[in-house]
Motif scaffolding. Structure first.
Motif, PDB file in Angstrom:
ATOM      1  N   VAL A 249       0.867  -1.182   0.000  1.00  0.00           N
ATOM      2  CA  VAL A 249       0.000   0.000   0.000  1.00  0.00           C
ATOM      3  C   VAL A 249       0.901   1.229   0.000  1.00  0.00           C
ATOM      4  CG1 VAL A 249      -1.771   1.312   1.233  1.00  0.00           C
ATOM      5  CG2 VAL A 249      -1.815  -1.190   1.296  1.00  0.00           C
ATOM      6  N   ARG A 250       0.598   2.169  -0.878  1.00  0.00           N
ATOM      7  CA  ARG A 250       1.382   3.406  -0.930  1.00  0.00           C
ATOM      8  C   ARG A 250       0.436   4.589  -1.062  1.00  0.00           C
ATOM      9  NH1 ARG A 250       3.828   7.221  -4.426  1.00  0.00           N
ATOM     10  NH2 ARG A 250       6.040   7.658  -3.975  1.00  0.00           N
ATOM     11  N   ALA A 251       0.614   5.578  -0.195  1.00  0.00           N
ATOM     12  CA  ALA A 251      -0.176   6.806  -0.266  1.00  0.00           C
ATOM     13  C   ALA A 251       0.780   7.988  -0.311  1.00  0.00           C
ATOM     14  CB  ALA A 251      -1.102   6.923   0.941  1.00  0.00           C
ATOM     15  N   SER A 252       0.601   8.838  -1.303  1.00  0.00           N
ATOM     16  CA  SER A 252       1.460  10.017  -1.432  1.00  0.00           C
ATOM     17  C   SER A 252       0.679  11.276  -1.076  1.00  0.00           C
ATOM     18  CB  SER A 252       2.012  10.122  -2.857  1.00  0.00           C
ATOM     19  OG  SER A 252       0.964  10.223  -3.792  1.00  0.00           O
ATOM     20  N   VAL A 253       1.412  12.359  -0.876  1.00  0.00           N
ATOM     21  CA  VAL A 253       0.857  13.646  -0.439  1.00  0.00           C
ATOM     22  C   VAL A 253       0.135  13.465   0.899  1.00  0.00           C
ATOM     23  CG1 VAL A 253      -0.285  15.747  -1.247  1.00  0.00           C
ATOM     24  CG2 VAL A 253       0.431  14.052  -2.914  1.00  0.00           C
ATOM     25  N   VAL A 254       0.803  12.768   1.818  1.00  0.00           N
ATOM     26  CA  VAL A 254       0.258  12.516   3.159  1.00  0.00           C
ATOM     27  C   VAL A 254       0.895  13.510   4.128  1.00  0.00           C
ATOM     28  CG1 VAL A 254       0.058  10.849   5.038  1.00  0.00           C
ATOM     29  CG2 VAL A 254      -0.055  10.075   2.656  1.00  0.00           C
ATOM     30  N   THR A 255       0.082  14.270   4.815  1.00  0.00           N
ATOM     31  CA  THR A 255       0.616  15.267   5.749  1.00  0.00           C
ATOM     32  C   THR A 255       0.012  15.068   7.134  1.00  0.00           C
ATOM     33  OG1 THR A 255      -1.120  16.836   5.096  1.00  0.00           O
ATOM     34  CG2 THR A 255       0.985  16.982   3.936  1.00  0.00           C
ATOM     35  N   GLY A 256       0.791  15.449   8.139  1.00  0.00           N
ATOM     36  CA  GLY A 256       0.303  15.439   9.513  1.00  0.00           C
ATOM     37  C   GLY A 256      -0.040  14.067  10.048  1.00  0.00           C
ATOM     38  N   LEU A 257       0.664  13.030   9.586  1.00  0.00           N
ATOM     39  CA  LEU A 257       0.354  11.669  10.029  1.00  0.00           C
ATOM     40  C   LEU A 257       1.130  11.345  11.303  1.00  0.00           C
ATOM     41  CD1 LEU A 257      -1.132   9.023   9.368  1.00  0.00           C
ATOM     42  CD2 LEU A 257       0.889   8.311   8.083  1.00  0.00           C
ATOM     43  N   ASN A 258       0.416  10.973  12.342  1.00  0.00           N
ATOM     44  CA  ASN A 258       1.020  10.579  13.609  1.00  0.00           C
ATOM     45  C   ASN A 258       1.021   9.056  13.683  1.00  0.00           C
ATOM     46  OD1 ASN A 258       1.485   9.861  16.332  1.00  0.00           O
ATOM     47  ND2 ASN A 258       0.729  11.846  17.045  1.00  0.00           N
ATOM     48  N   MET A 259       2.190   8.436  13.472  1.00  0.00           N
ATOM     49  CA  MET A 259       2.266   6.978  13.402  1.00  0.00           C
ATOM     50  C   MET A 259       1.914   6.315  14.734  1.00  0.00           C
ATOM     51  SD  MET A 259       2.877   5.891  10.375  1.00  0.00           S
ATOM     52  CE  MET A 259       3.617   4.266  10.534  1.00  0.00           C
ATOM     53  N   LEU A 260       2.226   6.970  15.847  1.00  0.00           N
ATOM     54  CA  LEU A 260       1.864   6.398  17.149  1.00  0.00           C
ATOM     55  C   LEU A 260       0.349   6.313  17.299  1.00  0.00           C
ATOM     56  CD1 LEU A 260       4.445   8.129  19.531  1.00  0.00           C
ATOM     57  CD2 LEU A 260       4.442   5.754  18.727  1.00  0.00           C
ATOM     58  N   GLU A 261      -0.328   7.332  16.794  1.00  0.00           N
ATOM     59  CA  GLU A 261      -1.788   7.340  16.853  1.00  0.00           C
ATOM     60  C   GLU A 261      -2.374   6.290  15.910  1.00  0.00           C
ATOM     61  OE1 GLU A 261      -5.420  10.646  16.600  1.00  0.00           O
ATOM     62  OE2 GLU A 261      -3.363  11.202  16.092  1.00  0.00           O
ATOM     63  N   VAL A 262      -1.753   6.128  14.747  1.00  0.00           N
ATOM     64  CA  VAL A 262      -2.228   5.150  13.765  1.00  0.00           C
ATOM     65  C   VAL A 262      -2.119   3.729  14.312  1.00  0.00           C
ATOM     66  CG1 VAL A 262      -1.707   4.091  11.525  1.00  0.00           C
ATOM     67  CG2 VAL A 262      -1.775   6.572  11.734  1.00  0.00           C
ATOM     68  N   THR A 263      -1.025   3.422  14.999  1.00  0.00           N
ATOM     69  CA  THR A 263      -0.753   2.040  15.425  1.00  0.00           C
ATOM     70  C   THR A 263      -1.180   1.741  16.858  1.00  0.00           C
ATOM     71  OG1 THR A 263       1.494   2.683  16.095  1.00  0.00           O
ATOM     72  CG2 THR A 263       1.197   1.859  13.841  1.00  0.00           C
ATOM     73  N   GLU A 264      -1.746   2.714  17.541  1.00  0.00           N
ATOM     74  CA  GLU A 264      -2.135   2.507  18.939  1.00  0.00           C
ATOM     75  C   GLU A 264      -3.106   1.327  19.071  1.00  0.00           C
ATOM     76  OE1 GLU A 264      -4.140   4.945  22.704  1.00  0.00           O
ATOM     77  OE2 GLU A 264      -4.047   5.857  20.711  1.00  0.00           O
ATOM     78  N   GLY A 265      -2.774   0.398  19.967  1.00  0.00           N
ATOM     79  CA  GLY A 265      -3.637  -0.749  20.213  1.00  0.00           C
ATOM     80  C   GLY A 265      -3.334  -1.961  19.351  1.00  0.00           C
TER      81      GLY A 265
END
Length: 339
Positions: A249-265
């Motif tokens: 999976v690849r997403a471009s023009v991604v801004t303000g991404l918090n990886m800790l928030e994405v992977t929490e849990g």
């Protein structure tokens, strides 16, 4: 015309309950009716599906199939007119109010002409899905080049792996659309693309899965604002084993991404060279092996790495021990050409 004697609201209600062929044909009889009334009606999405031997067009729930041949078990219902066409019609699926089939020499041109005609009669109707199946010959591909497929919100292409012409056509729209999903299944490539217009905030990765989510191998997203819940839904779906054949999976023009928030849990840990050494032979993904992303596991023992290149605003998910054919992995260099 007696219909025009009804009050406006009553007339609109009558027209909304008319059968699609009747609604189209009655609009031909009166310019006033067409300009003031039928253009206020949205009968549903317009969709087209073509293959080597037929071209189908839907408007709402009404279907017309233009075929090179028909079978003996389909009942003839006589001559019918819809818009600019009059032809002998067979009844599909036992309901002539919902589906017609006609045998014509040129199956594609009347299908596209009718789509354009529908848009003239019903300007509020949306061009939804365009689906192209099978290996298409040069003449058909040349005809398609004259169609403005960008008008369709979604495109779906299904073709043999060795079909360079079909692949080039599909790739053209992969590069232009917000989302592309690519899958390899039984020596055929399935490519779905979609544009989102002004509703970017409604994007969900669940929109990306092909007709069977298990066929989805590659997902490319560009230029969309992806909310935190969309990212988490992607990971949750994969960890539950519903995307066992997902590769990349690849997403471009991604801004303000918090990886800790994405992977929490979720079950994650930092990259471990010793643990991942057995995947180093996957040279297609060597760049991601060097990047050493965050490792995540699903419920069936599969491993993926999550990477966020903040400088270039690119998020990537690589599944290292996915359950796919080697031929599917060999597609990756071609997928890269779409970035």
């Amino acid at each position: 015309m007696k219909l025009l004697k009804f009050p406006w609201l009553v007339l609109i209600k009558i027209l909304k309950f008319m059968k699609i062929p009747d609604l189209i044909n009655i609009s031909l009889t009166s310019r006033r009716l067409r300009e003031q009334y039928t253009n206020e009606i949205n009968p549903g999405q317009i969709e087209i599906e073509i293959c080597n031997y037929s071209a189908d067009i839907w408007i709402g729930e009404f279907e017309i199939k233009f075929s090179s041949f028909t079978t003996d078990d389909i009942a003839p219902i006589g001559v019918r007119t819809i818009g600019p066409f009059t032809f002998n019609v067979f009844c599909l699926f036992g309901d002539e109010n919902k589906s017609w089939e006609t045998v014509v020499e040129d199956i594609y041109t009347p299908c596209w002409t009718l789509a354009q005609y529908y848009m003239t009669i019903f300007p509020k109707a949306e061009l939804g899905l365009f689906c192209c199946q099978d290996e298409l010959n040069e003449r058909t591909l040349q005809l398609l080049s004259s169609w403005d497929l960008d008008l369709f919100k979604e495109k779906l292409f299904k073709f043999p792996v060795e079909s360079e012409n079909n692949k080039n056509l599909a790739n053209q729209y992969c590069k232009k659309n917000h989302m592309s999903a690519i899958g390899y299944h039984w020596d055929k490539i399935n490519i779905g693309t979609k544009n989102y217009g002004e509703v970017e905030s409604k994007f969900r990765f669940s929109d990306c899965w092909l007709s069977d989510k298990y066929w989805t191998n590659y997902v490319l997203v560009s230029g969309l604002k992806i909310g935190i819940e969309a990212w988490r839904d992607l990971i949750k779906t994969w960890t539950r084993g519903k995307l066992n054949e997902l590769v990349f999976v690849r997403a471009s023009v991604v801004t303000g991404l918090n990886m800790l928030e994405v992977t929490e849990g979720f079950l994650t840990h930092i990259w471990n060279d010793e643990e991942m050494a057995k995947f180093e032979e996957r040279t297609h993904f060597s760049a991601y092996f060097e990047q050493k992303g965050t490792i995540i596991h699903n419920n069936f023992g599969r491993k993926a790495s999550l990477h966020f290149d903040q400088e270039n605003s690119i998020f990537t998910m690589v599944v290292w021990n996915t359950r796919v054919f080697k031929k599917c992995l060999f597609l990756f260099p071609e997928i890269q050409a779409l970035f």
